[in-house]
Design a protein around this motif. Structure first.
Motif, short mmCIF file in Angstrom:
data_model
loop_
_atom_site.label_atom_id
_atom_site.label_comp_id
_atom_site.label_asym_id
_atom_site.label_seq_id
_atom_site.Cartn_x
_atom_site.Cartn_y
_atom_site.Cartn_z
N GLY A 15 0.79 -1.21 0.00
CA GLY A 15 0.00 0.00 0.00
C GLY A 15 0.83 1.28 0.00
O GLY A 15 2.00 1.30 -0.41
N GLU A 25 2.85 -4.50 -5.08
CA GLU A 25 2.03 -3.52 -5.81
C GLU A 25 0.56 -3.89 -5.69
O GLU A 25 0.20 -5.05 -5.45
CB GLU A 25 2.45 -3.48 -7.28
CG GLU A 25 3.92 -3.19 -7.52
CD GLU A 25 4.31 -1.77 -7.11
OE1 GLU A 25 3.40 -0.94 -6.91
OE2 GLU A 25 5.52 -1.50 -6.99
N ASP A 26 -0.30 -2.89 -5.87
CA ASP A 26 -1.75 -3.13 -5.76
C ASP A 26 -2.20 -4.24 -6.71
O ASP A 26 -3.08 -5.05 -6.38
CB ASP A 26 -2.52 -1.85 -6.05
CG ASP A 26 -2.35 -0.80 -4.97
OD1 ASP A 26 -1.83 -1.16 -3.89
OD2 ASP A 26 -2.70 0.37 -5.20
N SER A 27 -1.60 -4.28 -7.88
CA SER A 27 -2.02 -5.26 -8.89
C SER A 27 -1.60 -6.68 -8.53
O SER A 27 -2.08 -7.64 -9.14
CB SER A 27 -1.42 -4.88 -10.25
OG SER A 27 0.00 -4.87 -10.18
#
Length: 334
Positions: A274, A301-303
């Motif tokens: 985050g 990473e968010d993905s």
């Protein structure tokens, strides 16, 4: 995280599918060795994850006299047992259990050892099966008894029938708390050995004939020593060893003792998820530098969150919605 599975009873020849299924499920619990012992009445499987350098001495199942033993776990008071029973310094968990089983029942051994463990002992002479787990149930052990056989193992999914239903109580517990109760199985016809419990099963009659609960051990691992006194025992290994460091007090204390006792390449890992503004990675890095530990930051990473979540869930034996599954999965794959 080793694992084991066993079947005792009649009609063993019709259990080929069960054995294949159990073998496949066990593989994810350890790839450092796979052992199998069988006769016309029983079959025992063990998948080994080697974490303490025992080599072939730690292979299982192991036998002592008429007893066949399966073990998964770690003994915390190993050094005290070695001292009290005058065993060779450096004796492995397996070696100590072999020695103790020479003159103790499993229930008696449960009063001596401290740690996280699941153990089964089958005596071919008496056809009695003993099952026990540690006082907190950290290493689960499940079983199912029918009129023709007894099945037991580290994973409920390997013990259940194909038609087994989910327990509604466990489903409600999961939906409310994000995990299932450690005192029961998630399947309606699968039982769980209770924390600190030792069961004795007569596999001729297929019935439980004895049950005892672990009392306070006569040998305690907390014998007045402090945390620093234990680290030399845990860091004396031929394997590379690192430490996770969040930047908080608990992990920093562990990292301090790790740095002072481990003689190999010192590594600390921090997982960042985050917004970096909320990350404690800078504090963790600064403390690692102060201790002289090489520091690595694993950024999620968010993905990537969904992928780590799914791969983490695939390793679990029971439902759990703890978000640390994501960071643990990233750490294992990083």
């Amino acid at each position: 995280m080793c694992g084991f599975w066993g079947y005792i009873g009649v009609q063993k020849d019709s259990t080929a599918d069960l054995i294949v299924n159990a073998s496949n499920l066990l593989k994810k619990r350890g790839d450092d060795g796979f052992g199998q012992v069988e006769s016309d009445r029983f079959v025992f499987l063990h998948a080994r994850l080697n974490l303490n350098g025992e080599g072939s001495q730690g292979n299982q199942p192991f036998e002592i006299g008429s007893k066949i033993v399966l073990y998964n776990g770690e003994l915390y008071n190993k050094s005290q047992i070695i001292k009290q029973f005058k065993r060779p310094v450096g004796s492995s968990d397996t070696a100590l259990l072999k020695y103790l089983l020479g003159f103790n029942t499993l229930a008696q051994i449960a009063e001596i050892i401290n740690g996280m463990y699941a153990i089964s002992v089958y005596d071919r002479k008496t056809e009695k099966l003993e099952l026990t787990v540690d006082s907190y149930g950290q290493k689960p052990l499940f079983f199912r008894i029918s009129d023709k056989y007894t099945i037991f193992g580290s994973q409920a999914v390997a013990v259940k029938e194909s038609t087994s239903a989910l327990k509604k109580e466990q489903l409600l517990t999961y939906l409310n708390f994000g995990f299932v109760s450690p005192e029961a199985s998630i399947f309606s016809n699968v039982s769980r050995v209770q924390p600190g419990e030792t069961l004795e099963i007569d596999t001729k009659a297929q019935t439980i004939v004895g049950r005892s609960i672990k009392r306070k051990s006569s040998i305690t691992w907390n014998d007045g020593r402090v945390m620093s006194d234990y680290f030399s025992e845990y860091t004396d290994t031929q394997f590379p060893m690192g430490v996770t460091l969040s930047g908080g007090i608990d992990s920093s204390l562990v990292a301090h003792h790790y740095a002072n006792s481990y003689e190999g390449r010192k590594l600390a890992f921090t997982v960042q998820v985050g917004d970096p503004a909320f990350s404690e990675a800078p504090q963790a890095k600064a403390f690692a530098q102060k201790l002289g530990i090489e520091h690595k930051i694993i950024v999620i990473e968010d993905s990537e969150v969904s992928g780590y979540w799914k791969s983490g869930l695939a390793t679990l034996d029971e439902p759990n919605s703890d978000s640390s599954i994501i960071t643990t999965s990233a750490l294992m794959q990083g």
